[in-house]
Design a protein around this motif. Sequence first.
Motif, mmCIF file in Angstrom:
data_model
loop_
_atom_site.group_PDB
_atom_site.id
_atom_site.type_symbol
_atom_site.label_atom_id
_atom_site.label_comp_id
_atom_site.label_asym_id
_atom_site.label_seq_id
_atom_site.Cartn_x
_atom_site.Cartn_y
_atom_site.Cartn_z
ATOM 1 N N ARG A 14 4.565 -12.475 0.451
ATOM 2 C CA ARG A 14 4.954 -11.220 1.120
ATOM 3 C C ARG A 14 5.264 -11.495 2.590
ATOM 4 O O ARG A 14 6.235 -10.982 3.128
ATOM 5 N N ARG A 145 8.656 -1.383 -2.369
ATOM 6 C CA ARG A 145 8.880 -1.356 -0.923
ATOM 7 C C ARG A 145 7.879 -2.258 -0.215
ATOM 8 O O ARG A 145 6.685 -2.213 -0.501
ATOM 9 N N ASP A 154 1.825 3.361 3.226
ATOM 10 C CA ASP A 154 1.074 3.362 1.954
ATOM 11 C C ASP A 154 -0.122 4.313 2.032
ATOM 12 O O ASP A 154 -0.355 5.110 1.120
ATOM 13 N N TRP A 186 -1.814 -1.070 -3.905
ATOM 14 C CA TRP A 186 -1.769 0.088 -3.005
ATOM 15 C C TRP A 186 -0.356 0.467 -2.567
ATOM 16 O O TRP A 186 -0.165 1.465 -1.891
ATOM 17 N N ASP A 187 0.637 -0.359 -2.919
ATOM 18 C CA ASP A 187 2.005 -0.064 -2.474
ATOM 19 C C ASP A 187 2.520 1.226 -3.109
ATOM 20 O O ASP A 187 2.424 1.398 -4.334
HETATM 21 MG MG LIG Z 1 2.788 -1.767 1.145
#
Ligand SMILES: [Mg+2]
Length: 203
Positions: A14, A145, A154, A186-187
């Motif tokens: 990420r 996203r 988020d 959690w996204d």
């Molecule tokens: Mg996120």
Amino acid sequence: MSQPQHPASLSQSRSAIRQHVRQLRQQLPTATHVKAATELAERVTNTADLMSKQHFALYLANDAELNTEPLIQALWHAGKDVYLPVLHPFCPGYLLFLHYGKTTELQPNRFGIPEPQLNCANIMPVAALDIIFTPLVAFDVSGNRLGMGGGFYDRTLSQLPADSYCQIIGLAHNCQQVDNLPTASWDIPLQQLITPAKYFDFR
Ligand SMILES: [Mg+2]
Ligand SMILES: Nc1ncnc2c1ncn2[C@@H]1O[C@H](COP(=O)(O)OP(=O)(O)OP(=O)(O)O)[C@@H](O)[C@H]1O
């Protein structure tokens, strides 16, 4: 851009995607930014479904994000209410949305991003917004996203009730699309996304 999907390297991949895509958008020429901002405003104002709404959360561009200033001007011109995110003073990691009008004074927050001064009378509850246009670093064709890594959107969007009518729409340059984003539990995904070239509907 394809990324390894091994869970052990999730946060590394990420952050590598963030670094790569931020660099791509920072390298866009000024003329591209200007054209993209105009095309965004045109695309939104020509979309009847969006223009039937009244309450729009937006953001002010930072770090070569898609510039929203022409869009904000166009929404004001059309009599819409515009709101900007403000760092929550008591709940770290959360955003509040405050009304942004032509005479609203802005002051830089701790990230240097201009925001309206906190005034309870100007706070719009998240669930009362019709559209939340979010900034982002990268997105994929499924509506995943990736933001700047703070978790602000988020956390804030996780407060929306499951039956909310509020639409979450990402705004990005074309170069911010990646093949397959590694996601975290959690996204909060996007329902739609607008680039200067394309309107994505993930619903
Ligand atoms: Mg996120
Ligand atoms: N709903 C939540 N509750 C508590 N912590 C959260 C929540 N959502 C995200 N976080 C935390 O925020 C941190 C950053 O999350 P993430 O990397 O997804 O940010 P981001 O999506 O890039 O940022 P942003 O949401 O600001 O655009 C993570 O450590 C995560 O644990």
